[in-house]
Design an enzyme around this catalytic site. Structure first.
Site, PDB file in Angstrom:
ATOM      1  N   THR A  28       0.839  -1.188   0.000  1.00  0.00           N
ATOM      2  CA  THR A  28       0.000   0.000   0.000  1.00  0.00           C
ATOM      3  C   THR A  28       0.877   1.241   0.000  1.00  0.00           C
ATOM      4  O   THR A  28       2.030   1.193   0.406  1.00  0.00           O
ATOM      5  CB  THR A  28      -0.939   0.040   1.229  1.00  0.00           C
ATOM      6  OG1 THR A  28      -1.833   1.153   1.096  1.00  0.00           O
ATOM      7  CG2 THR A  28      -0.176   0.154   2.518  1.00  0.00           C
TER       8      THR A  28
ATOM      9  N   ASN B 161      -0.767   3.914   1.335  1.00  0.00           N
ATOM     10  CA  ASN B 161      -1.545   4.609   2.352  1.00  0.00           C
ATOM     11  C   ASN B 161      -0.727   4.642   3.647  1.00  0.00           C
ATOM     12  O   ASN B 161      -0.583   3.627   4.324  1.00  0.00           O
ATOM     13  CB  ASN B 161      -2.881   3.885   2.553  1.00  0.00           C
ATOM     14  CG  ASN B 161      -3.771   4.555   3.581  1.00  0.00           C
ATOM     15  OD1 ASN B 161      -3.308   5.134   4.553  1.00  0.00           O
ATOM     16  ND2 ASN B 161      -5.066   4.438   3.356  1.00  0.00           N
TER      17      ASN B 161
ATOM     18  N   LYS C 173      -2.403   3.403   6.858  1.00  0.00           N
ATOM     19  CA  LYS C 173      -2.523   1.952   6.941  1.00  0.00           C
ATOM     20  C   LYS C 173      -1.188   1.315   7.336  1.00  0.00           C
ATOM     21  O   LYS C 173      -1.143   0.419   8.182  1.00  0.00           O
ATOM     22  CB  LYS C 173      -3.014   1.391   5.603  1.00  0.00           C
ATOM     23  CG  LYS C 173      -3.561  -0.006   5.707  1.00  0.00           C
ATOM     24  CD  LYS C 173      -4.105  -0.492   4.381  1.00  0.00           C
ATOM     25  CE  LYS C 173      -5.483   0.032   4.118  1.00  0.00           C
ATOM     26  NZ  LYS C 173      -6.139  -0.616   2.965  1.00  0.00           N
TER      27      LYS C 173
ATOM     28  N   ASP D 207      -7.082  -6.060   2.018  1.00  0.00           N
ATOM     29  CA  ASP D 207      -8.224  -5.348   1.479  1.00  0.00           C
ATOM     30  C   ASP D 207      -9.215  -5.341   2.616  1.00  0.00           C
ATOM     31  O   ASP D 207      -9.489  -6.378   3.233  1.00  0.00           O
ATOM     32  CB  ASP D 207      -8.804  -6.000   0.225  1.00  0.00           C
ATOM     33  CG  ASP D 207      -9.721  -5.039  -0.514  1.00  0.00           C
ATOM     34  OD1 ASP D 207      -9.323  -3.875  -0.712  1.00  0.00           O
ATOM     35  OD2 ASP D 207     -10.839  -5.433  -0.870  1.00  0.00           O
ATOM     36  N   SER D 208      -9.688  -4.181   2.927  1.00  0.00           N
ATOM     37  CA  SER D 208     -10.587  -4.057   4.056  1.00  0.00           C
ATOM     38  C   SER D 208     -11.623  -3.006   3.732  1.00  0.00           C
ATOM     39  O   SER D 208     -11.432  -2.179   2.847  1.00  0.00           O
ATOM     40  CB  SER D 208      -9.812  -3.701   5.326  1.00  0.00           C
ATOM     41  OG  SER D 208      -8.984  -2.583   5.108  1.00  0.00           O
TER      42      SER D 208
ATOM     43  N   ASP E 171     -13.808   5.526  10.486  1.00  0.00           N
ATOM     44  CA  ASP E 171     -13.679   5.485  11.944  1.00  0.00           C
ATOM     45  C   ASP E 171     -14.604   6.453  12.677  1.00  0.00           C
ATOM     46  O   ASP E 171     -15.120   6.115  13.743  1.00  0.00           O
ATOM     47  CB  ASP E 171     -12.228   5.721  12.369  1.00  0.00           C
ATOM     48  CG  ASP E 171     -11.316   4.539  12.069  1.00  0.00           C
ATOM     49  OD1 ASP E 171     -11.812   3.492  11.599  1.00  0.00           O
ATOM     50  OD2 ASP E 171     -10.102   4.663  12.303  1.00  0.00           O
TER      51      ASP E 171
ATOM     52  N   LYS F  70      -8.305   1.121  19.956  1.00  0.00           N
ATOM     53  CA  LYS F  70      -8.869   0.642  18.702  1.00  0.00           C
ATOM     54  C   LYS F  70      -8.349  -0.755  18.366  1.00  0.00           C
ATOM     55  O   LYS F  70      -9.100  -1.613  17.914  1.00  0.00           O
ATOM     56  CB  LYS F  70      -8.537   1.619  17.563  1.00  0.00           C
ATOM     57  CG  LYS F  70      -9.097   1.185  16.227  1.00  0.00           C
ATOM     58  CD  LYS F  70      -8.730   2.143  15.115  1.00  0.00           C
ATOM     59  CE  LYS F  70      -9.158   1.604  13.775  1.00  0.00           C
ATOM     60  NZ  LYS F  70      -8.724   2.435  12.659  1.00  0.00           N
TER      61      LYS F  70
ATOM     62  N   HIS G 179     -10.737  -4.868  13.124  1.00  0.00           N
ATOM     63  CA  HIS G 179     -10.680  -5.953  12.151  1.00  0.00           C
ATOM     64  C   HIS G 179      -9.243  -6.215  11.716  1.00  0.00           C
ATOM     65  O   HIS G 179      -8.841  -7.360  11.540  1.00  0.00           O
ATOM     66  CB  HIS G 179     -11.557  -5.614  10.945  1.00  0.00           C
ATOM     67  CG  HIS G 179     -11.296  -4.256  10.358  1.00  0.00           C
ATOM     68  ND1 HIS G 179     -11.369  -3.085  11.093  1.00  0.00           N
ATOM     69  CD2 HIS G 179     -10.951  -3.866   9.109  1.00  0.00           C
ATOM     70  CE1 HIS G 179     -11.082  -2.056  10.326  1.00  0.00           C
ATOM     71  NE2 HIS G 179     -10.825  -2.499   9.117  1.00  0.00           N
ATOM     72  N   ARG G 180      -8.465  -5.156  11.541  1.00  0.00           N
ATOM     73  CA  ARG G 180      -7.062  -5.317  11.131  1.00  0.00           C
ATOM     74  C   ARG G 180      -6.254  -5.983  12.233  1.00  0.00           C
ATOM     75  O   ARG G 180      -5.447  -6.870  11.972  1.00  0.00           O
ATOM     76  CB  ARG G 180      -6.453  -3.975  10.752  1.00  0.00           C
ATOM     77  CG  ARG G 180      -6.952  -3.449   9.440  1.00  0.00           C
ATOM     78  CD  ARG G 180      -6.107  -2.276   8.941  1.00  0.00           C
ATOM     79  NE  ARG G 180      -6.735  -1.735   7.756  1.00  0.00           N
ATOM     80  CZ  ARG G 180      -7.560  -0.697   7.753  1.00  0.00           C
ATOM     81  NH1 ARG G 180      -7.840  -0.061   8.871  1.00  0.00           N
ATOM     82  NH2 ARG G 180      -8.098  -0.280   6.627  1.00  0.00           N
TER      83      ARG G 180
END
Length: 193
Positions: free
Chosen positions: A7, A9, A12, A66-67, A152, A172, A177-178
């Site tokens: 990525t 990002n 991320k 991928d989220s 978020d 968090k 999920h991550r």
């Protein structure tokens, strides 16, 4: 072990590095590489495409994720299109605005939702590991909080009273999920040796 994150990002990469806590050396994707295709119909298909695509360009294993956010009341939107929900190149604010509008247009102040994350670790032309995780909760039609990124400010995980954007990174990671997917990935890395 050194892993290249598939990525560009920065948020991320930072979030994954925090979750990994130094157990793996995580480096960003080298600049100048073409954009990987994301034509899958599922998060796992997209993560697999990205991991295999970038693994052809680098020596180290590539971790692709991928989220996104899934809201059943909106027919599963934004789903695999979470990052570009409001259009190609849209920022977090535009994506959040579109989601708020979609909720309100259906008369919803809140709706059940979940964040999903698929992780794929690949090297050269081979998938080494795949994991998927999700966190259930609710999305709201009004943003709250200053932390995090993406959806978020609109999402509160089940069992929490605050939105992800109202939590510190450490808080968090207890729910996200991550973080769940990364913990599963780390537990399975010995399978590769």
């Amino acid at each position: 072990m050194r892993i290249v994150m598939a990525t560009q990002n920065r948020n991320k990469v930072r979030e994954f590095a925090e979750i990994l806590g130094g157990r793996v050396e995580l480096v960003p994707l080298p600049s100048g590489l073409p954009k990987a295709p994301e034509t899958g119909e599922t998060f796992l298909e997209n993560a697999r495409q990205k991991a295999l695509f970038y693994a052809a360009y680098v020596e180290d294993p590539v971790l692709a994720d991928d989220s996104g956010l899934v809201v059943p009341a909106l027919g599963g939107e934004p789903g695999v299109h979470s990052a570009r929900y409001a259009g190609e190149g849209a920022d977090d604010g535009a994506n959040n605005d579109k989601l708020v509008h979609a909720l309100r247009s259906r008369g919803l102040r809140q709706a059940e939702a979940w964040f999903a994350c698929a992780l794929v670790l690949a090297r050269k032309d081979r998938v080494m590991l795949e994991v998927e995780s999700r966190v259930d909760g609710f999305v709201y039609d009004e943003p709250r909080g200053e932390h995090g990124f993406g959806y978020d400010p609109l999402f509160s995980p089940q069992g929490a009273l605050r939105r992800f954007a109202e939590m510190s990174a450490a808080e968090k990671h207890q729910f996200s999920h991550r973080a769940r997917a990364v913990r599963e990935l780390l537990a399975r890395i010995p399978e590769m040796t």
